[in-house]
Design a protein around this motif. Structure first.
Motif, mmCIF file in Angstrom:
data_model
loop_
_atom_site.group_PDB
_atom_site.id
_atom_site.type_symbol
_atom_site.label_atom_id
_atom_site.label_comp_id
_atom_site.label_asym_id
_atom_site.label_seq_id
_atom_site.Cartn_x
_atom_site.Cartn_y
_atom_site.Cartn_z
ATOM 1 N N GLY A 105 -20.260 -15.921 49.442
ATOM 2 C CA GLY A 105 -20.035 -15.786 50.872
ATOM 3 C C GLY A 105 -19.417 -17.040 51.453
ATOM 4 O O GLY A 105 -19.797 -18.158 51.112
ATOM 5 N N THR A 106 -18.439 -16.864 52.330
ATOM 6 C CA THR A 106 -17.798 -17.978 53.009
ATOM 7 C C THR A 106 -18.096 -17.867 54.502
ATOM 8 O O THR A 106 -18.701 -16.904 54.956
ATOM 9 C CB THR A 106 -16.270 -17.936 52.791
ATOM 10 N N THR A 107 -17.615 -18.837 55.257
ATOM 11 C CA THR A 107 -17.821 -18.813 56.697
ATOM 12 C C THR A 107 -17.082 -17.633 57.318
ATOM 13 O O THR A 107 -17.592 -16.974 58.225
ATOM 14 C CB THR A 107 -17.349 -20.133 57.329
ATOM 15 N N GLU A 108 -15.869 -17.341 56.822
ATOM 16 C CA GLU A 108 -15.089 -16.231 57.360
ATOM 17 C C GLU A 108 -15.614 -14.886 56.890
ATOM 18 O O GLU A 108 -15.507 -13.889 57.596
ATOM 19 C CB GLU A 108 -13.610 -16.335 56.933
ATOM 20 N N ARG A 109 -16.141 -14.840 55.678
ATOM 21 C CA ARG A 109 -16.600 -13.574 55.093
ATOM 22 C C ARG A 109 -17.920 -13.820 54.362
ATOM 23 O O ARG A 109 -17.945 -14.027 53.156
ATOM 24 C CB ARG A 109 -15.527 -13.061 54.140
ATOM 25 N N PRO A 110 -19.036 -13.795 55.074
ATOM 26 C CA PRO A 110 -20.336 -14.064 54.453
ATOM 27 C C PRO A 110 -20.776 -12.936 53.513
ATOM 28 O O PRO A 110 -20.174 -11.867 53.464
ATOM 29 C CB PRO A 110 -21.285 -14.198 55.632
ATOM 30 N N ARG A 111 -21.845 -13.194 52.794
ATOM 31 C CA ARG A 111 -22.358 -12.273 51.776
ATOM 32 C C ARG A 111 -23.505 -11.446 52.356
ATOM 33 O O ARG A 111 -24.439 -11.984 52.935
ATOM 34 C CB ARG A 111 -22.844 -13.109 50.589
ATOM 35 N N LEU A 112 -23.428 -10.120 52.176
ATOM 36 C CA LEU A 112 -24.521 -9.221 52.539
ATOM 37 C C LEU A 112 -25.346 -9.000 51.285
ATOM 38 O O LEU A 112 -24.924 -8.314 50.363
ATOM 39 C CB LEU A 112 -23.990 -7.891 53.078
ATOM 40 N N SER A 113 -26.510 -9.620 51.236
ATOM 41 C CA SER A 113 -27.367 -9.595 50.060
ATOM 42 C C SER A 113 -28.493 -8.588 50.248
ATOM 43 O O SER A 113 -29.101 -8.509 51.314
ATOM 44 C CB SER A 113 -27.960 -10.984 49.838
ATOM 45 N N VAL A 114 -28.780 -7.828 49.181
ATOM 46 C CA VAL A 114 -29.816 -6.798 49.219
ATOM 47 C C VAL A 114 -30.904 -7.139 48.208
ATOM 48 O O VAL A 114 -30.610 -7.538 47.085
ATOM 49 C CB VAL A 114 -29.216 -5.410 48.886
ATOM 50 N N PHE A 115 -32.152 -6.986 48.638
ATOM 51 C CA PHE A 115 -33.295 -7.096 47.725
ATOM 52 C C PHE A 115 -34.203 -5.927 48.015
ATOM 53 O O PHE A 115 -34.445 -5.589 49.178
ATOM 54 C CB PHE A 115 -34.069 -8.406 47.918
ATOM 55 N N LYS A 116 -34.692 -5.301 46.965
ATOM 56 C CA LYS A 116 -35.618 -4.191 47.175
ATOM 57 C C LYS A 116 -36.845 -4.388 46.298
ATOM 58 O O LYS A 116 -36.761 -4.860 45.174
ATOM 59 C CB LYS A 116 -34.952 -2.848 46.904
ATOM 60 N N SER A 117 -37.970 -4.035 46.871
ATOM 61 C CA SER A 117 -39.212 -3.984 46.118
ATOM 62 C C SER A 117 -39.651 -2.526 46.109
ATOM 63 O O SER A 117 -38.951 -1.662 46.636
ATOM 64 C CB SER A 117 -40.275 -4.875 46.778
ATOM 65 N N LEU A 118 -40.791 -2.250 45.536
ATOM 66 C CA LEU A 118 -41.251 -0.869 45.523
ATOM 67 C C LEU A 118 -41.633 -0.384 46.923
ATOM 68 O O LEU A 118 -41.529 0.790 47.229
ATOM 69 C CB LEU A 118 -42.445 -0.723 44.585
ATOM 70 N N ARG A 119 -42.055 -1.302 47.791
ATOM 71 C CA ARG A 119 -42.532 -0.911 49.125
ATOM 72 C C ARG A 119 -41.524 -1.123 50.239
ATOM 73 O O ARG A 119 -41.568 -0.424 51.247
ATOM 74 C CB ARG A 119 -43.790 -1.692 49.466
ATOM 75 N N PHE A 120 -40.625 -2.097 50.115
ATOM 76 C CA PHE A 120 -39.738 -2.467 51.212
ATOM 77 C C PHE A 120 -38.324 -2.717 50.702
ATOM 78 O O PHE A 120 -38.103 -2.869 49.512
ATOM 79 C CB PHE A 120 -40.243 -3.736 51.912
ATOM 80 N N ILE A 121 -37.383 -2.817 51.638
ATOM 81 C CA ILE A 121 -36.014 -3.204 51.326
ATOM 82 C C ILE A 121 -35.587 -4.247 52.354
ATOM 83 O O ILE A 121 -35.956 -4.169 53.525
ATOM 84 C CB ILE A 121 -35.063 -1.994 51.287
ATOM 85 N N TYR A 122 -34.853 -5.241 51.896
ATOM 86 C CA TYR A 122 -34.458 -6.377 52.710
ATOM 87 C C TYR A 122 -32.947 -6.562 52.621
ATOM 88 O O TYR A 122 -32.358 -6.310 51.572
ATOM 89 C CB TYR A 122 -35.112 -7.669 52.207
ATOM 90 N N ALA A 123 -32.333 -7.044 53.689
ATOM 91 C CA ALA A 123 -30.906 -7.354 53.693
ATOM 92 C C ALA A 123 -30.684 -8.627 54.500
ATOM 93 O O ALA A 123 -31.320 -8.828 55.545
ATOM 94 C CB ALA A 123 -30.102 -6.208 54.286
ATOM 95 N N GLN A 124 -29.784 -9.483 54.006
ATOM 96 C CA GLN A 124 -29.445 -10.731 54.691
ATOM 97 C C GLN A 124 -27.943 -10.908 54.678
ATOM 98 O O GLN A 124 -27.290 -10.547 53.708
ATOM 99 C CB GLN A 124 -30.029 -11.939 53.971
ATOM 100 N N VAL A 125 -27.405 -11.498 55.727
ATOM 101 C CA VAL A 125 -26.012 -11.915 55.757
ATOM 102 C C VAL A 125 -26.036 -13.431 55.634
ATOM 103 O O VAL A 125 -26.600 -14.117 56.490
ATOM 104 C CB VAL A 125 -25.315 -11.462 57.056
ATOM 105 N N ILE A 126 -25.446 -13.945 54.544
ATOM 106 C CA ILE A 126 -25.593 -15.353 54.184
ATOM 107 C C ILE A 126 -24.232 -16.032 54.100
ATOM 108 O O ILE A 126 -23.297 -15.510 53.480
ATOM 109 C CB ILE A 126 -26.299 -15.479 52.819
#
Length: 128
Positions: free
Chosen positions: A29-50
């Motif tokens: 991910g760069t400043t112009e085009r950051p990274r959308l990161s996904v993490f999932k567990s059995l109970r939840f799902i998470y997303a971050q723009v980094i």
């Protein structure tokens, strides 16, 4: 848990970790085009723009959040929850002025919950 099951679980985790590092070697991910990161567990799902250049999380959402969980009829680990998280993270990224991202599936197959999250983010206007 039997010895066979623990080996099977360990092997599955190692496979995902190797896949994640392969993806991360190419996706940055760069400043112009950051990274959308996904993490999932059995109970939840998470997303971050980094923004990897600065090492900063610009937007995030997860199915653990009360406002997202309250709108769900299914569990917080369902495909419906993934759609809600994808829409929420896209809205928050757009509020920060981010329109284009690179997608980091985190070593998971682009299928099921990961695919639902990505499609919901695209529907809200994120481009990747």
């Amino acid at each position: 848990m039997s010895d066979f099951q623990s080996k099977k679980v360990r092997k599955k985790h190692q496979r995902r970790t190797r896949a994640h590092w392969r993806v991360r070697a190419r996706v940055n991910g760069t400043t112009e085009r950051p990274r959308l990161s996904v993490f999932k567990s059995l109970r939840f799902i998470y997303a971050q723009v980094i923004d990897d250049a600065r090492g900063v999380t610009l937007a995030h959402a997860s199915s653990r959040e009360a406002d997202i969980r309250s709108g769900l009829e299914a569990s917080a680990g369902s495909r419906e929850a993934a759609k809600a998280v994808g829409a929420a993270v896209a809205e928050r990224a757009m509020a920060e002025g981010i329109e284009k991202v690179v997608f980091d599936r985190g070593g998971y197959q682009y299928h099921g919950r990961v695919k639902e999250l990505a499609e919901a983010a695209r529907e809200q206007g994120l481009q990747f």
